[in-house]
Design a protein around this motif. Structure first.
Motif, PDB file in Angstrom:
ATOM      1  N   LYS A 138      18.597  -7.766   6.998  1.00  0.00           N
ATOM      2  CA  LYS A 138      19.002  -7.346   8.343  1.00  0.00           C
ATOM      3  C   LYS A 138      20.502  -7.067   8.423  1.00  0.00           C
ATOM      4  N   LEU A 139      21.286  -7.632   7.500  1.00  0.00           N
ATOM      5  CA  LEU A 139      22.725  -7.356   7.466  1.00  0.00           C
ATOM      6  C   LEU A 139      23.041  -6.110   6.653  1.00  0.00           C
ATOM      7  N   ARG A 140      22.023  -5.540   5.999  1.00  0.00           N
ATOM      8  CA  ARG A 140      22.226  -4.316   5.210  1.00  0.00           C
ATOM      9  C   ARG A 140      21.660  -3.089   5.927  1.00  0.00           C
ATOM     10  N   SER A 141      21.413  -3.228   7.213  1.00  0.00           N
ATOM     11  CA  SER A 141      20.844  -2.126   7.985  1.00  0.00           C
ATOM     12  C   SER A 141      21.898  -1.054   8.246  1.00  0.00           C
ATOM     13  N   ILE A 142      21.501   0.190   8.090  1.00  0.00           N
ATOM     14  CA  ILE A 142      22.385   1.328   8.383  1.00  0.00           C
ATOM     15  C   ILE A 142      22.126   1.845   9.790  1.00  0.00           C
ATOM     16  N   LYS A 186      12.455   1.348   5.693  1.00  0.00           N
ATOM     17  CA  LYS A 186      11.447   0.328   5.995  1.00  0.00           C
ATOM     18  C   LYS A 186      11.294   0.185   7.505  1.00  0.00           C
ATOM     19  N   ASN A 187      10.056   0.325   7.973  1.00  0.00           N
ATOM     20  CA  ASN A 187       9.733   0.112   9.390  1.00  0.00           C
ATOM     21  C   ASN A 187      10.646   0.886  10.330  1.00  0.00           C
ATOM     22  N   GLY A 188      10.887   2.150   9.993  1.00  0.00           N
ATOM     23  CA  GLY A 188      11.671   2.998  10.882  1.00  0.00           C
ATOM     24  C   GLY A 188      13.156   2.754  10.878  1.00  0.00           C
ATOM     25  N   ARG A 189      13.652   1.978   9.885  1.00  0.00           N
ATOM     26  CA  ARG A 189      15.091   1.748   9.762  1.00  0.00           C
ATOM     27  C   ARG A 189      15.519   1.997   8.321  1.00  0.00           C
ATOM     28  N   LEU A 190      16.815   2.259   8.157  1.00  0.00           N
ATOM     29  CA  LEU A 190      17.397   2.499   6.843  1.00  0.00           C
ATOM     30  C   LEU A 190      18.283   1.330   6.447  1.00  0.00           C
ATOM     31  N   HIS A 191      18.213   0.977   5.156  1.00  0.00           N
ATOM     32  CA  HIS A 191      18.997  -0.132   4.620  1.00  0.00           C
ATOM     33  C   HIS A 191      19.614   0.307   3.295  1.00  0.00           C
ATOM     34  N   TYR A 192      20.666  -0.384   2.893  1.00  0.00           N
ATOM     35  CA  TYR A 192      21.260  -0.111   1.586  1.00  0.00           C
ATOM     36  C   TYR A 192      20.984  -1.281   0.645  1.00  0.00           C
ATOM     37  N   ARG A 232      30.687  -3.455   7.449  1.00  0.00           N
ATOM     38  CA  ARG A 232      30.129  -3.507   8.794  1.00  0.00           C
ATOM     39  C   ARG A 232      28.901  -4.410   8.890  1.00  0.00           C
ATOM     40  N   SER A 233      28.568  -5.132   7.785  1.00  0.00           N
ATOM     41  CA  SER A 233      27.340  -5.924   7.759  1.00  0.00           C
ATOM     42  C   SER A 233      27.202  -6.835   8.971  1.00  0.00           C
ATOM     43  N   PHE A 234      28.253  -7.625   9.280  1.00  0.00           N
ATOM     44  CA  PHE A 234      28.162  -8.590  10.358  1.00  0.00           C
ATOM     45  C   PHE A 234      28.477  -7.989  11.730  1.00  0.00           C
ATOM     46  N   TYR A 235      28.931  -6.726  11.735  1.00  0.00           N
ATOM     47  CA  TYR A 235      29.383  -6.132  12.991  1.00  0.00           C
ATOM     48  C   TYR A 235      28.596  -4.866  13.331  1.00  0.00           C
ATOM     49  N   GLN A 236      27.413  -4.696  12.693  1.00  0.00           N
ATOM     50  CA  GLN A 236      26.696  -3.433  12.837  1.00  0.00           C
ATOM     51  C   GLN A 236      26.192  -3.197  14.254  1.00  0.00           C
ATOM     52  N   ASP A 237      26.033  -4.286  15.042  1.00  0.00           N
ATOM     53  CA  ASP A 237      25.529  -4.105  16.401  1.00  0.00           C
ATOM     54  C   ASP A 237      26.495  -3.314  17.271  1.00  0.00           C
TER      55      ASP A 237
END
Length: 774
Positions: free
Chosen positions: A206-210, A185-191, A245-250
């Motif tokens: 946004k917390l499921r972003s890969i 979605k919109n140039g990003r991958l999510h699970y 890694r949901s909350f620490y993906q940054d």
């Protein structure tokens, strides 16, 4: 008063003479004495052309059932031993052993009041276990909600909203155990985790972003690990890592690095495949550069040795269609030409069991084939040819069997020795015998469409004839019937009279109407479509047509538009544009510049050979209003003539006498100079803005929109007679500077064409638009 009368007559003619863009036509009514009606619905599908679907209706109860199921797509659900068939009338399932073919409950279909699809169908993808179905439910012309439908519980999960529509493959990847899927979605991958969703503990999106990328950036490995390519790095991600890694993906990287690529992965144009062993990666760079890379090697390891890896360069007109990679490290590639009436396929084989300097791609025997299908163990493969299906040994490519079948469309393995051939006329199950000399077992499953149909003279049951099959339907069971003897078709009995009522707008040409002969009531056998086409007169006024500087056609007569493409200095995406136009049987108008012809003579030939209209975009591409240049009439004439010569030398064909100037610069002198050479200047009515790049100077470009937004913009701006302007290539692209675009309109060309068709528009070349306006 006279002018008002003329307008009224024109409006009436428009109403009563034109529903030319309707997509579905009902015909062949046949009513028997038991008040059962046979009829067909003729539809047109991109790629597959026109086909008919047969129906039986019970007039007493208005009950309808399908008698044929055309397989626009077909898949096998191993957990339930079912086939899933999709066409514009719905999504259906049936047991591989045969029996009823039924619509999937909970999904829209013609039988439950849904409308028949127009244009390409949005893909419907089943999870590996068959329990879940994912698809995009449109909310606009280019976006929709990504839905996961639980067939067992009959429950929808909205995976994501405002997802970009796609008509090729669904932007979803499933883990083999159906526990998790990854989407774009919109140039990003999510699970999306089914366990989390069913437990009501799904984190915010946004917390499921890969990470950044498209669905081409990921694949699931053979141990259910996710392989993700970002930039030059290849990552391996376990399911548990996605959750933690949901909350620490940054600041947490996605998984562990298992490989490095020498050049960055372009998620728009590149694809990759990973070996079953996980040791190697095959990269398709830009659609025609095929590289093999080793994974798991530390390029700073002192013990590592230099390795010369194989590479394959495909011609621009060839497309890599499929890749098979066996457990014994044999890669097979299926390539074919993108367009044209003659299918040319070439198979390449690479043995990667011991990669060395001598490793090379070799050409295999290549019958004309559109599909390559492997069984689960990759010991045998099916090749779909125009006249049937070949069974080959995968290891040595030896031909084991050749099964004749009239116009096969798909083949799919269902067991170790069983496969299904789904054809234009019927679908059958084939079982390979243990010994090559023994006979094949072949079981008829269902008709795809009918050549002829009627009520059997002896039994009164529906009978269908299609190529070498004649069968009668008795309560859902298909029984062989020879010869084909049916009663003469009639449209009335003692209780009812049936007829077709013409519709003057919308996707259906007509409706099946039923008249009761006793109490004289009339009813529709099924509901008319809710979709109506845009009114021709609404908001159009009476804008005059300028035939010297043609910018749009007639607004009042018919819903026609032209798609035009400016080929300036890049051929990127041309293959995708031509393939998409070819799949819809649409002819567009291309304007080629001298720079394009000189840089890409082969691409110029490809446009010409595809049969599109080609106009002149002048010899040099520059701003003719720039005061640094002195532009004269002779200069214009010489530039047009030189471009004609270069195009003829490159293609052997002539340019049409349509032209446009670079940047659409026009004045009286330019118009007159072209007119003296019998050229018609073609402007634009709708600028797609696809050449607008993300950055302008040192800041963001306020006109920039992603490809889905461009589709919505064009659909909103178009009118009857519009000339829609688009671009070939990647404007502003520089691999060293992030100043281009994140995506391109040509990637959504099928979505744009679908949007036009769904609104009742036909797409014609500019010359046809001009003639319609005269």
């Amino acid at each position: 008063m006279k002018s008002k009368s003329a307008i009224l007559v024109l409006a009436l003619l428009t109403l009563f003479l034109f529903n030319a863009n309707a997509d579905l036509k009902f015909e062949s009514l046949d009513l028997n004495q038991d008040n059962k009606l046979l009829f067909t619905a003729q539809a047109t599908a991109p790629v597959y052309g026109s086909y008919n679907s047969s129906f039986e209706g019970k007039l007493d109860t208005k009950f309808l059932r399908h008698l044929t199921w055309f397989p626009e797509s077909i898949s096998y659900l191993s957990s339930s031993n079912q086939l899933q068939i999709q066409n514009r009338f719905g999504v259906f399932r049936t047991k591989v052993s045969g029996g009823d073919v039924s619509p999937v409950a909970g999904l829209s279909s013609f039988l439950n009041g849904g409308e028949v699809g127009i244009g390409k169908l949005g893909p419907v993808q089943a999870s590996p276990d068959g329990r879940f179905v994912s698809y995009i439910r449109p909310t606009s012309s280019a976006r929709g909600d990504l839905i996961l439908y639980d067939i067992q519980e009959r429950k929808d999960y909205v995976i994501s909203t405002a997802t970009e529509l796609t008509l090729s493959t669904l932007p979803v990847r499933w883990a083999s155990d159906s526990s998790i899927c990854v989407y774009q979605k919109n140039g990003r991958l999510h699970y999306f985790s089914l366990n989390q969703a069913q437990a009501g503990k799904m984190p915010d999106e946004k917390l499921r972003s890969i990470g950044p990328g498209t669905i081409a950036s990921v694949t699931f490995g053979f141990n259910n690990e996710l392989i993700y390519v970002s930039g030059k790095l290849v990552y391996e991600i376990r399911a548990g890592e996605l959750f933690t890694r949901s909350f620490y993906q940054d600041f947490l990287k996605p998984g562990k690095i298992i490989g490095r690529l020498p050049q960055g992965f372009d998620a728009i144009f590149d694809r990759f495949w990973v070996a079953p062993s996980g040791r190697m990666l095959l990269l398709d760079k830009g659609g025609n550069n095929i590289f093999l890379y080793l994974l798991g090697i530390d390029d700073y390891d002192r013990e590592a040795k230099a390795v010369e890896l194989p590479y394959l360069l495909l011609p621009r007109y060839m497309e890599l269609k499929q890749v098979l990679w066996s457990n014994d490290d044999r890669i097979t590639l299926l390539t074919s030409n993108r367009t044209g009436p003659i299918l040319r396929s070439i198979f390449y084989r690479l043995d990667t069991s011991n990669v060395s300097r001598a490793s090379r791609f070799v050409v295999l025997e290549s019958p004309a084939s559109s599909k390559l299908v492997s069984n689960g163990t990759l010991t045998q493969v099916l090749l779909v040819t125009p006249t049937g299906v070949q069974v080959r040994n995968y290891h040595d490519w030896a031909l084991l069997r050749e099964i004749r079948h009239p116009e096969p469309l798909h083949a799919i393995w269902v067991e170790a020795n069983d496969f299904v051939i789904a054809g234009r006329w019927y679908t059958e199950l084939v079982r390979l015998p243990a010994a090559v000399a023994d006979s094949l077992y072949r079981q008829f499953l269902f008709f795809s469409q009918a050549e002829a149909q009627g009520f059997d003279k002896e039994t009164g049951l529906p009978v269908i004839k299609s190529k070498d099959q004649v069968r009668t339907n008795d309560e859902g069971k298909w029984l062989s019937r020879e010869p084909y003897l049916v009663n003469e078709a009639v449209s009335a009995n003692q209780s009812y009279r049936v007829y077709l009522e013409t519709l003057y707008s919308g996707p259906y040409v007509n409706l099946v109407m039923v008249r009761k002969t006793q109490d004289l009531g009339t009813f529709q056998l099924f509901d008319p479509p809710k979709t109506t086409f845009e009114e021709l007169l609404a908001g159009a006024g009476s804008e005059p047509v300028n035939f010297e500087h043609f910018q749009h056609g007639n607004r009042l007569r018919r819903r026609s538009v032209s798609l035009t493409f400016n080929a300036i200095d890049s051929a990127d995406g041309l293959g995708q544009i031509l393939a998409t136009l070819d799949s819809y049987n649409v002819k567009a108008t291309f304007f080629v510049s001298g720079e394009f012809i000189r840089r890409f003579p082969g691409a110029s030939r490809e446009i010409a050979e595809a049969g599109h209209e080609i106009g002149n975009l002048f010899y040099q591409y520059f701003n003719m209003s720039d005061p640094r240049y002195q532009i004269s009439a002779d200069f214009i004439k010489q530039g047009l003539a030189r471009n004609e010569d270069d195009f003829n030398e490159a293609t052997g064909q002539e340019l049409t006498l349509l032209w446009r100037t670079p940047y659409y610069i026009v004045n009286d002198m330019i118009l007159k100079a072209g007119r003296e050479l019998n050229y018609t200047m073609v402007g634009k009515d709708v600028d797609s803005l696809d050449s607008v790049t993300r950055f302008q100077g040192i800041g963001l470009n306020q006109l920039y929109q992603d490809a889905a937004s461009l589709v919505e913009f064009v659909i909103k701006q178009k009118k009857p007679g519009s000339v829609i302007a688009m671009t070939v290539g990647r404007p502003g692209f520089d691999e060293n500077i992030a100043n281009g675009r994140d995506d391109y309109l040509f990637q959504k060309l099928d979505v744009l064409i679908n949007g036009l068709l769904q609104r009742g528009y036909e797409i014609v070349p500019v010359s046809a638009l001009i003639e319609q306006a005269r």
